[in-house]
Enzyme design. Structure first.
Site, PDB file in Angstrom:
ATOM      1  N   HIS A   1      12.922  64.389  27.164  1.00  0.00           N
ATOM      2  CA  HIS A   1      13.058  64.674  25.734  1.00  0.00           C
ATOM      3  C   HIS A   1      12.747  63.464  24.863  1.00  0.00           C
ATOM      4  O   HIS A   1      13.095  62.325  25.175  1.00  0.00           O
ATOM      5  CB  HIS A   1      14.442  65.253  25.405  1.00  0.00           C
ATOM      6  CG  HIS A   1      15.614  64.350  25.648  1.00  0.00           C
ATOM      7  ND1 HIS A   1      16.126  63.520  24.680  1.00  0.00           N
ATOM      8  CD2 HIS A   1      16.415  64.189  26.718  1.00  0.00           C
ATOM      9  CE1 HIS A   1      17.180  62.879  25.152  1.00  0.00           C
ATOM     10  NE2 HIS A   1      17.384  63.263  26.387  1.00  0.00           N
TER      11      HIS A   1
ATOM     12  N   ASP B   1      17.917  56.674  26.456  1.00  0.00           N
ATOM     13  CA  ASP B   1      18.081  58.110  26.692  1.00  0.00           C
ATOM     14  C   ASP B   1      17.345  58.833  25.558  1.00  0.00           C
ATOM     15  O   ASP B   1      17.829  58.863  24.429  1.00  0.00           O
ATOM     16  CB  ASP B   1      19.570  58.438  26.699  1.00  0.00           C
ATOM     17  CG  ASP B   1      19.890  59.916  26.746  1.00  0.00           C
ATOM     18  OD1 ASP B   1      18.982  60.717  27.042  1.00  0.00           O
ATOM     19  OD2 ASP B   1      21.041  60.284  26.462  1.00  0.00           O
TER      20      ASP B   1
ATOM     21  N   GLU C   1      16.863  68.106  22.717  1.00  0.00           N
ATOM     22  CA  GLU C   1      17.814  68.094  23.824  1.00  0.00           C
ATOM     23  C   GLU C   1      19.174  67.573  23.397  1.00  0.00           C
ATOM     24  O   GLU C   1      20.211  68.064  23.850  1.00  0.00           O
ATOM     25  CB  GLU C   1      17.255  67.244  24.973  1.00  0.00           C
ATOM     26  CG  GLU C   1      18.005  67.387  26.292  1.00  0.00           C
ATOM     27  CD  GLU C   1      19.210  66.458  26.416  1.00  0.00           C
ATOM     28  OE1 GLU C   1      20.035  66.655  27.324  1.00  0.00           O
ATOM     29  OE2 GLU C   1      19.330  65.511  25.587  1.00  0.00           O
ATOM     30  N   GLU C   2      19.195  66.580  22.513  1.00  0.00           N
ATOM     31  CA  GLU C   2      20.462  65.968  22.120  1.00  0.00           C
ATOM     32  C   GLU C   2      21.358  66.912  21.317  1.00  0.00           C
ATOM     33  O   GLU C   2      22.544  66.639  21.145  1.00  0.00           O
ATOM     34  CB  GLU C   2      20.213  64.682  21.326  1.00  0.00           C
ATOM     35  CG  GLU C   2      19.601  63.541  22.123  1.00  0.00           C
ATOM     36  CD  GLU C   2      20.525  62.982  23.195  1.00  0.00           C
ATOM     37  OE1 GLU C   2      21.650  63.489  23.345  1.00  0.00           O
ATOM     38  OE2 GLU C   2      20.114  62.032  23.893  1.00  0.00           O
TER      39      GLU C   2
ATOM     40  N   ASP D   1      16.551  62.483  32.995  1.00  0.00           N
ATOM     41  CA  ASP D   1      17.548  62.015  32.029  1.00  0.00           C
ATOM     42  C   ASP D   1      18.272  60.823  32.630  1.00  0.00           C
ATOM     43  O   ASP D   1      17.846  60.286  33.657  1.00  0.00           O
ATOM     44  CB  ASP D   1      18.513  63.134  31.648  1.00  0.00           C
ATOM     45  CG  ASP D   1      18.878  63.104  30.170  1.00  0.00           C
ATOM     46  OD1 ASP D   1      19.318  62.038  29.694  1.00  0.00           O
ATOM     47  OD2 ASP D   1      18.729  64.125  29.495  1.00  0.00           O
TER      48      ASP D   1
ATOM     49  N   HIS E   1      24.632  56.499  25.433  1.00  0.00           N
ATOM     50  CA  HIS E   1      24.887  56.870  24.040  1.00  0.00           C
ATOM     51  C   HIS E   1      25.550  55.734  23.251  1.00  0.00           C
ATOM     52  O   HIS E   1      26.178  55.964  22.222  1.00  0.00           O
ATOM     53  CB  HIS E   1      25.728  58.145  23.939  1.00  0.00           C
ATOM     54  CG  HIS E   1      24.933  59.384  24.196  1.00  0.00           C
ATOM     55  ND1 HIS E   1      25.345  60.632  23.797  1.00  0.00           N
ATOM     56  CD2 HIS E   1      23.746  59.567  24.822  1.00  0.00           C
ATOM     57  CE1 HIS E   1      24.438  61.530  24.152  1.00  0.00           C
ATOM     58  NE2 HIS E   1      23.467  60.899  24.791  1.00  0.00           N
TER      59      HIS E   1
END
Length: 375
Positions: free
Chosen positions: A72, A190, A224-225, A245, A325
C-alpha cells in the site's frame, strides 16, 4: 541459487523518493503518479482504478492461474478538525496511530489550489518555562494536541485569511535517515519500504531475462491504513495473493530483524497454509533468511481482499519494523530478503496449476499442503 540479483541501490533510491512524497490516506494522487513513473521506467504495463489504485502486470507465459502481490502507498496522517481562537488548529488522525508519536511532528498543511503551510503538532501545554511539571501530567490524546502554523496567525480570522479550512489534509514529515550500518529510520516505512521492495523485486525479474510461468499482478493500494486496502483492485483470474506489510520487533514476537517474516496469522485470522508453506519452501531453496510470526493487533491488504468476496488464497510477508506507526526503523537486509523472496515467488511455477477456475469438482481440489504440484 537465484537467477536474479536485487539492486540494493535502486531499492534505496526508490524508498527515498517514496518517503519524500506525502501520501496520507485520501491524498495519494501524487504518489500514484510517482509509482506509475517507476513502472514506466521498468517497462511494466499497468492500469488505474477510478480512485487511483494501480494494477501492474509482470507478464508470464500464461500457464495456469495468475497471482497477485499487494503493497500500500497510503500512510498515516492527520486532518484539520477546526480552528481555535489562539490561531492554532484542532487536529484528528488519519489511520490508527498514537497521539504520543504525533507530539513534536513537523507537518505540511495541504489547502486547496496547491497552497501549503508548514507547522508543528504540539500538546496544549508545550512550554516547560510556563507549565513546569504539568507538561508531564497532561494526557497523551489527540484532543490534547494542536497545530502551530508557521505564519502570523493569532485568531480564527487569521486562519481563514490564510485559506486553511476544516478538512484540509495534514502530512507528517517522514524524516528519513539511512545509516552506513544498514539501518533505516523514518516515519511511513509502513508500507513504503514494502513498495520499494516490491519494485526492486520486479526490477530484478525484468533484468533476469526470464519469462515467468504465470502473470504476477502488482497491486499498489491507496487506502489500507483506513481498512479498505485491496478490496476492489484484484483481477478476476487471480488465485492467490501475497500482501507485503510490516512485522513488529517487540518482546513476544518472532519477526526476523534482518530477514523476511512469513505471517501465519493476524487479527483477521490465519493465512492460507498451502501458500505460506510454499513461500517458506522458496526461502529454504533460495537461502533467504526468514522466520514465522503471529500478529494479534493488525490486519493487511489480504483481509480487505477476502472481505470484499474474493475467493483467493492469501499470505502475508513482512519486513522488520521497530516502533510501528511511530518513529519506525527497519534494516536494509530485511528489505533485500523480502525483495529476493518476491522475485523468487514471481519466477516460481504455479503452486496449484488447476486453480484457474473459481469453481470445480472435488477431484481438482489440491490435497497436498505446502507442495507445488501439477498433479
Amino acid at each position: 541459487m537465484s537467477d536474479y540479483e536485487i539492486d540494493a541501490g535502486y531499492l534505496q533510491h526508490v524508498l527515498e523518493s517514496l518517503l519524500a512524497c506525502p501520501s496520507p490516506s485520501g491524498m495519494t494522487d501524487a504518489i500514484v503518479r510517482q509509482t506509475c513513473h517507476e513502472l514506466d521506467m521498468l517497462d511494466i504495463p499497468y492500469e488505474l482504478t477510478r480512485r487511483g489504485a494501480i494494477r501492474a502486470t509482470v507478464r508470464g507465459k500464461g500457464e495456469g492461474p495468475t497471482r497477485a502481490i499487494a503493497a500500500h502507498l497510503d500512510t498515516l496522517g492527520a486532518m484539520v478538525k477546526g480552528m481555535k481562537p489562539n490561531g492554532r488548529l484542532r487536529v484528528v488522525p488519519i489511520g490508527t496511530w498514537s497521539a504520543r508519536f504525533a507530539e513534536g511532528a513537523r507537518v505540511s498543511i495541504h489547502c486547496e489550489d496547491g497552497l501549503q503551510y508548514r507547522g508543528t503538532i504540539l500538546p496544549l501545554k508545550a512550554s516547560g518555562h510556563t507549565y513546569d511539571t504539568e507538561i508531564d501530567s497532561q494526557p497523551s490524546d489527540w484532543g490534547n494536541l494542536e497545530i502551530r502554523i508557521d505564519a502570523r496567525c493569532h485568531s480564527e480570522e487569521d486562519i481563514a485569511r490564510l485559506g486553511i479550512r476544516v478538512g484540509d489534509f495534514v502530512a507528517i514529515d517522514s524524516v528519513p535517515e539511512f545509516s552506513p550500518e544498514g539501518f533505516i529510520n523514518a516515519r511511513h516505512l509502513d508500507d513504503k519500504a514494502g513498495v520499494a521492495s516490491l519494485l526492486a523485486a520486479a526490477s530484478a525479474v525484468q533484468r533476469s531475462g526470464i519469462t515467468p510461468a504465470v502473470d504476477s499482478h502488482l497491486l499498489f493500494t491507496i487506502s489500507e491504513e483506513v481498512g479498505v486496502g485491496a478490496s476492489n483492485v484484484l483481477h478476476g483470474e487471480v488465485a492467490e495473493m501475497v500482501a507485503i506489510d510490516n512485522g513488529t520487533i517487540a518482546p513476544g514476537q518472532y519477526t526476523s530483524e534482518y530477514g523476511a517474516t512469513i505471517a501465519m496469522k493476524d487479527s483477521s485470522g490465519p493465512f492460507d497454509r498451502n501458500l505460506t508453506l510454499f513461500l517458506e519452501s522458496l526461502c529454504q531453496s533460495h537461502d533467504i533468511p526468514y522466520s514465522r510470526d503471529v500478529f494479534l493487533h493488525y490486519r493487511s491488504d489480504a483481509a480487505a481482499a477476502l472481505e470484499a468476496g474474493n475467493d483467493i488464497r492469501t499470505a502475508l510477508l513482512c519486513f522488520a519494523l521497530d516502533a510501528s506507526h511511530g518513529y519506525e526503523r527497519t534494516h536494509r537486509d530485511s528489505l533485500i530478503a523480502i525483495a529476493r523472496l518476491l522475485a523468487a515467488y514471481m519466477l516460481a511455477p504455479p503452486m496449484f496449476a488447476k486453480e484457474e477456475m473459481a469453481l470445480g469438482p472435488q477431484s481438482e481440489f489440491p490435497l497436498i499442503e505446502g507442495v507445488a504440484t501439477d498433479d
